[in-house]
Every structure is written in C-alpha cells, then in structure tokens.
Write a protein that holds these residues in place. Structure first.
Motif, mmCIF file in Angstrom:
data_model
loop_
_atom_site.group_PDB
_atom_site.id
_atom_site.type_symbol
_atom_site.label_atom_id
_atom_site.label_comp_id
_atom_site.label_asym_id
_atom_site.label_seq_id
_atom_site.Cartn_x
_atom_site.Cartn_y
_atom_site.Cartn_z
ATOM 1 N N THR A 47 -1.119 8.802 -6.076
ATOM 2 C CA THR A 47 -2.387 9.456 -5.757
ATOM 3 C C THR A 47 -2.379 10.965 -5.933
ATOM 4 O OG1 THR A 47 -1.774 9.645 -3.418
ATOM 5 C CG2 THR A 47 -2.965 7.655 -4.094
ATOM 6 N N GLY A 48 -1.305 11.545 -6.418
ATOM 7 C CA GLY A 48 -1.266 13.004 -6.561
ATOM 8 C C GLY A 48 -0.817 13.451 -7.936
ATOM 9 N N THR A 49 -0.358 14.716 -8.081
ATOM 10 C CA THR A 49 0.029 15.266 -9.384
ATOM 11 C C THR A 49 1.529 15.203 -9.646
ATOM 12 O OG1 THR A 49 0.149 17.454 -8.382
ATOM 13 C CG2 THR A 49 -1.924 16.838 -9.479
ATOM 14 N N SER A 50 2.317 14.817 -8.664
ATOM 15 C CA SER A 50 3.755 14.652 -8.857
ATOM 16 C C SER A 50 4.263 13.623 -7.861
ATOM 17 C CB SER A 50 4.485 15.982 -8.668
ATOM 18 O OG SER A 50 4.307 16.431 -7.337
ATOM 19 N N ILE A 51 5.467 13.177 -8.063
ATOM 20 C CA ILE A 51 6.021 12.168 -7.165
ATOM 21 C C ILE A 51 6.431 12.799 -5.843
ATOM 22 C CG2 ILE A 51 7.959 10.576 -6.834
ATOM 23 C CD1 ILE A 51 7.922 10.041 -9.802
ATOM 24 N N ASN A 52 6.070 12.159 -4.769
ATOM 25 C CA ASN A 52 6.494 12.577 -3.437
ATOM 26 C C ASN A 52 7.890 11.986 -3.209
ATOM 27 O OD1 ASN A 52 6.953 12.816 -0.626
ATOM 28 N ND2 ASN A 52 4.743 12.838 -0.220
ATOM 29 N N TRP A 53 8.932 12.761 -3.542
ATOM 30 C CA TRP A 53 10.301 12.245 -3.505
ATOM 31 C C TRP A 53 10.724 11.826 -2.100
ATOM 32 C CZ3 TRP A 53 11.589 11.174 -8.206
ATOM 33 C CH2 TRP A 53 11.226 11.996 -9.258
ATOM 34 N N ASP A 54 10.332 12.603 -1.108
ATOM 35 C CA ASP A 54 10.711 12.265 0.268
ATOM 36 C C ASP A 54 10.097 10.932 0.687
ATOM 37 O OD1 ASP A 54 12.215 14.564 0.583
ATOM 38 O OD2 ASP A 54 10.503 15.733 1.327
ATOM 39 N N LEU A 55 8.843 10.712 0.323
ATOM 40 C CA LEU A 55 8.192 9.451 0.646
ATOM 41 C C LEU A 55 8.854 8.288 -0.086
ATOM 42 C CD1 LEU A 55 5.993 7.728 1.907
ATOM 43 C CD2 LEU A 55 4.472 8.426 0.037
ATOM 44 N N ALA A 56 9.173 8.502 -1.363
ATOM 45 C CA ALA A 56 9.841 7.456 -2.126
ATOM 46 C C ALA A 56 11.165 7.075 -1.482
ATOM 47 C CB ALA A 56 10.062 7.918 -3.565
ATOM 48 N N LYS A 57 11.893 8.070 -1.011
ATOM 49 C CA LYS A 57 13.174 7.801 -0.351
ATOM 50 C C LYS A 57 12.966 7.022 0.942
ATOM 51 C CE LYS A 57 17.436 10.058 1.177
ATOM 52 N NZ LYS A 57 18.144 11.356 1.313
ATOM 53 N N SER A 104 0.815 -1.218 0.000
ATOM 54 C CA SER A 104 0.000 0.000 0.000
ATOM 55 C C SER A 104 0.843 1.260 0.000
ATOM 56 C CB SER A 104 -0.932 -0.001 1.210
ATOM 57 O OG SER A 104 -0.175 -0.060 2.415
ATOM 58 N N ALA A 105 2.031 1.190 0.608
ATOM 59 C CA ALA A 105 2.885 2.384 0.640
ATOM 60 C C ALA A 105 3.301 2.786 -0.763
ATOM 61 C CB ALA A 105 4.112 2.113 1.514
ATOM 62 N N GLY A 106 3.689 1.790 -1.572
ATOM 63 C CA GLY A 106 4.064 2.079 -2.949
ATOM 64 C C GLY A 106 2.877 2.539 -3.774
ATOM 65 N N ALA A 122 15.048 3.722 -5.004
ATOM 66 C CA ALA A 122 15.971 4.505 -5.810
ATOM 67 C C ALA A 122 15.333 4.916 -7.125
ATOM 68 C CB ALA A 122 17.248 3.712 -6.074
ATOM 69 N N ALA A 123 14.270 4.176 -7.516
ATOM 70 C CA ALA A 123 13.587 4.477 -8.773
ATOM 71 C C ALA A 123 12.094 4.251 -8.616
ATOM 72 C CB ALA A 123 14.124 3.605 -9.898
ATOM 73 N N VAL A 124 11.330 5.048 -9.331
ATOM 74 C CA VAL A 124 9.877 4.872 -9.430
ATOM 75 C C VAL A 124 9.569 4.665 -10.911
ATOM 76 C CG1 VAL A 124 7.610 5.924 -9.126
ATOM 77 C CG2 VAL A 124 9.397 6.279 -7.404
ATOM 78 N N VAL A 125 8.926 3.544 -11.233
ATOM 79 C CA VAL A 125 8.590 3.219 -12.622
ATOM 80 C C VAL A 125 7.104 3.467 -12.828
ATOM 81 C CG1 VAL A 125 8.552 1.437 -14.399
ATOM 82 C CG2 VAL A 125 10.419 1.496 -12.730
ATOM 83 N N GLN A 126 6.795 4.267 -13.831
ATOM 84 C CA GLN A 126 5.417 4.642 -14.150
ATOM 85 C C GLN A 126 5.020 3.999 -15.479
ATOM 86 O OE1 GLN A 126 4.934 8.796 -14.899
ATOM 87 N NE2 GLN A 126 2.691 8.727 -15.008
ATOM 88 N N PRO A 127 4.301 2.845 -15.456
ATOM 89 C CA PRO A 127 3.862 2.216 -16.702
ATOM 90 C C PRO A 127 2.455 2.664 -17.080
ATOM 91 C CG PRO A 127 4.240 0.611 -14.909
ATOM 92 C CD PRO A 127 4.059 1.967 -14.309
ATOM 93 N N THR A 128 2.231 2.883 -18.359
ATOM 94 C CA THR A 128 0.894 3.138 -18.889
ATOM 95 C C THR A 128 0.797 2.470 -20.257
ATOM 96 O OG1 THR A 128 1.638 5.224 -19.864
ATOM 97 C CG2 THR A 128 0.571 5.354 -17.709
ATOM 98 N N VAL A 129 -0.429 2.198 -20.682
ATOM 99 C CA VAL A 129 -0.659 1.717 -22.046
ATOM 100 C C VAL A 129 -1.239 2.885 -22.828
ATOM 101 C CG1 VAL A 129 -1.890 0.071 -23.493
ATOM 102 C CG2 VAL A 129 -1.032 -0.643 -21.251
#
Length: 443
Positions: free
Chosen positions: A93-103, A86-88, A108-115
């Motif tokens: 859920t927002g308009t940009s990546i929450n870098w602090d939360l990701a850290k 659930s954390a990932g 080290a990476a966030v992958v955004q897949p779409t079709v």
C-alpha cells in the motif's frame, strides 16, 4: 493429512494495523530483464528454518490466479512458509517495502509479481534480512490466461524463484503420469489439468528424461502386451514385443535405452532395447523366477528391480548389464516378506519401494549407503512410489480415502496431499523429470 502449510495470520493488534495503513507503497516494477543470468542468488535466512514468503497482490484480469498459483506452488514444495492474509496484502500500500513489518510477519522474502506491457510475468524478489532486492526476472507467459500452457508458464517461473529462495529448484512444473480407466493420463503436480493421452489397455507408465514422451505397456487385441513410446503430442510407436508379458518399462537417464520385463516361457526377465527400436538384449537370468519393475541409478550404471529368486519378492541391485546382482532389502526367514516396485531417487541416495506389513502394502525407503530403512506410510494401503525430481517428494497409490488415488508425500516431514480425485480412481503414478520450458511440456 495436512493439506496446506500456508501461514494465515488470523488478526493483528491495533499497533500492527496502524503500521499496515502507514506502510508506503511499492515502487514501480523494476525494468531489469534478468538479474540472475550467470549469478548465484540465495536468500538470507536462518539455517534449518523454513523461510517465510509474502506474495504481493497482482493487478490485472488474471492477477489473482497468478498469485494463487505462486503461493500454492511454493507451499506444495515444502521448503518455504507462505504468509497470506490482510497483513501481507498491506505491504503493497505504499511507495517502498516496510521492512520492519515484513520481519514481524515472519517473512524472509517479499515477492512482487507484475505482468508487464509485453505480457510477460515480471517477478522481483526482495530479501528482508538484507533489506534489498535479491533478484528480478521476466518470464514469458504462453497461451491464453488460465489455459494449461499458461499455467505451466507460471509453474516454471515459480520453480526458478524457489531456487532463488532456497537453492533448490521447485517441482511445480513437473507432471505425473498415471493409469485411470486402463489409459495413461497426465496431471500437473498441483492436481490440475488432468487429461488422457492413450487408448485403453495401458499399464506401467514411465517418462523419457526429456519429458516429451511416456513409455508404457499396452495390451493388444490378441491378448499379449507391447512396450510403446507415446509422445505427449499424440504419436506412438512399438519398441518391444514378443512373448505374452511385456511390462514395467523404464528409460535410462541418457534417454537411449528402455529396460522392461518380458515373459516368454518360464518366469519373467529384464530385457533392454534401444529407445529408437531394435533387437532386445537380455539382462537378467531368473531361471523361472519373476524379475521386473527396473529403475536406473542417476548415472545409468546400475539398476534396482524386483525379483522372486529368493523364494519371494525382494528388491535387488545390479549393474546395468545384469552382472553383480545382489540383494538390497534384507529379510528374516519365516516372516511375511514381500518387497517390490523400487524407484531410485534422482540424487542417488535412496530407493523407495513397497513392503507388505501386516498384510497391507506400505511405502518405505532404504539408504544406499547405510541400508537404513524408513517407513513413510501407515494409513490405508500404499503402493508404487515414484520420486519427484527434487528427491524430496514421492507420489504413491493410496486407499486412505477408500478408493485408489494418488497422494504426494514429503519424505522429510511425512506431510501428505491428495493429487487425484474421483474419475474411477488412479494408480501407478510416475513423476516426470524437471521440464525445461512450457513448450517442451505442452500437451
């Protein structure tokens, strides 16, 4: 045996939960067709560590499958730690990546897949340390969703993104040929999509470097063996016969020569024949001993093989024309020595082989420079190693579950995962080269 190294957060404190809910949503998918063409991309993370990767949810009818395949492919590659749960999910859920939360999640990476609207898989990879886009690319999806061809397209995309993340191309799109019920089968590297490609009587499969065909031995109705080339699409042709025994073929790295073991009168020796067919040429002169199981060096100049010329099977190394043969695996007189079935790693550093230890075969490696030997297995009987194209993984035949099945080993961590199940067992695994496209790998 450790089946998975996907990191799954079990919970989060209230402060983290609040941060998740407040995380702004991601922007719409980027439009760049391929930001990696001609550019070297590399994720920033601490050297010697395994970078964490979060794969965001994918919308659409096959979105959950795309996400699951990507996560599993990168987990099985043993070079990254996939962060799920659930954390990932909340990062999307927002308009940009929450870098602090990701850290804080260890990513080290966030992958955004779409079709996208054209039906292609659009992958955007974000570098958490730099807080910026690392790379973006569209990958064509072949076939119908969830079909073998479609899955292969996703595997190919996963392999390329793993190269962005770690500098090493992944092995998800490669395949393994093996023997089950006396027929050649092939299976995807994640254990899915297994299917038979030959009639009964088959043994000792080996891949052509193109990945479009498999060479193997077949027992004829007359009681002798032939070496045949079988296209993955179904056609076959005989390239070697004569004598009673024709077994353990391998193909040179340039794809032009098949080397195999042939037994005519006394003993078994290695012969070479053009891949397109022709007159065989003798390589070894065993003088009544058995010489078999050849494997080429990556440059095609040398071979390792099994020979009984010392009085028991050992691994030898020779020039490709049979000259300058020498013992590779050292032994002590009086010990129970039996070392065989060598396979030369694609990076040229190691040879994997099976060795009799306490009356049971185990898989070992030997370094070509220092001759250092390492034991990879100890549970059950383990035989017939074959290297993955990344030179980090091997597939072996193992009885650790009570029946012969194929297992994949990470030679660095000794992590093992079961590849085949049921079906009367599986043996003689042979790992394919890297495949260039979904079309070239089509069954």
């Amino acid at each position: 045996m450790t089946p998975s190294r996907i990191a799954r957060p079990l919970g989060a404190p209230l402060a983290l939960a609040a941060a998740l809910l407040a995380a702004p949503t991601l922007a719409a998918p980027l439009r760049a067709q391929d930001s990696t063409a001609g550019v070297s991309v590399r994720l920033m993370y601490e050297s010697g560590t395994r970078p964490g990767v979060v794969v965001l949810p994918v919308k659409g009818t096959a979105g959950d499958s795309i996400r699951a395949i990507l996560e599993r492919d990168w987990d099985f590659g043993d070079r990254v730690t996939v962060v799920t749960g659930s954390a990932g999910d909340a990062l999307a859920t927002g308009t940009s990546i929450n870098w602090d939360l990701a850290k804080r999640l260890g990513a080290a990476a966030v992958v955004q897949p779409t079709v996208n609207a054209q039906g292609a898989l659009h992958l955007a990879v974000h570098d958490v340390a730099r807080r910026q886009l690392l790379a973006v690319r569209d990958f064509a999806l072949a076939g119908q969703p969830l079909s073998g061809e479609w899955r292969q397209s996703v595997h190919l995309a996963a392999d390329e993104v793993e190269r962005w993340l770690t500098g090493v191309r992944g092995i998800a799109s490669s395949r393994i040929a093996f023997i089950r019920d006396r027929r050649v089968w092939i299976v995807d590297s994640d254990g899915e999509n297994a299917r038979a490609i030959s009639d009964r009587g088959a043994l000792s499969p080996a891949w052509h470097p193109s990945g479009r065909s498999v060479v193997h031995s077949v027992l004829t109705d007359r009681g002798y063996q032939q070496i045949v080339v079988r296209d993955i699409g179904g056609g076959q042709r005989v390239v070697a016969q004569g004598g009673v025994t024709n077994i353990t073929p391998t193909v040179s790295p340039d794809g032009e020569t098949v080397v195999y073991a042939n037994g005519q009168e006394r003993g078994v020796d290695l012969f070479a024949v053009p891949f397109t067919g022709g007159s065989p040429r003798r390589i070894t002169i065993g003088r009544g001993t058995d010489n078999m199981s050849p494997s080429f060096s990556p440059d095609g100049r040398r071979l390792v093989f099994t020979s009984g010329r010392s009085g028991h099977p050992e691994v030898y190394i020779t020039d490709a024309d049979g000259t300058n043969a020498e013992l590779l695996t050292q032994f002590a007189y009086g010990e129970q020595s039996y070392r065989s079935d060598p396979d030369w790693s694609p990076d040229g550093r190691l040879v994997a082989f099976q060795s009799l230890i306490g009356g049971v075969f185990q898989v070992m490696t030997i370094g070509l420079r220092d001759k250092g030997v390492k034991q990879l297995t100890a549970e059950g009987r383990n035989e017939a190693p074959s290297w993955a194209p990344d030179s980090r993984h091997v597939v072996v035949t193992s009885t650790r579950t009570g029946q012969q099945q194929l297992f994949v080993l990470d030679v660095e961590t000794r992590r093992a995962r079961q590849l085949t199940r049921g079906g009367g067992g599986a043996r003689m695994g042979a790992w394919s080269p890297w495949l260039a496209s979904a079309a070239s790998a089509r069954p």
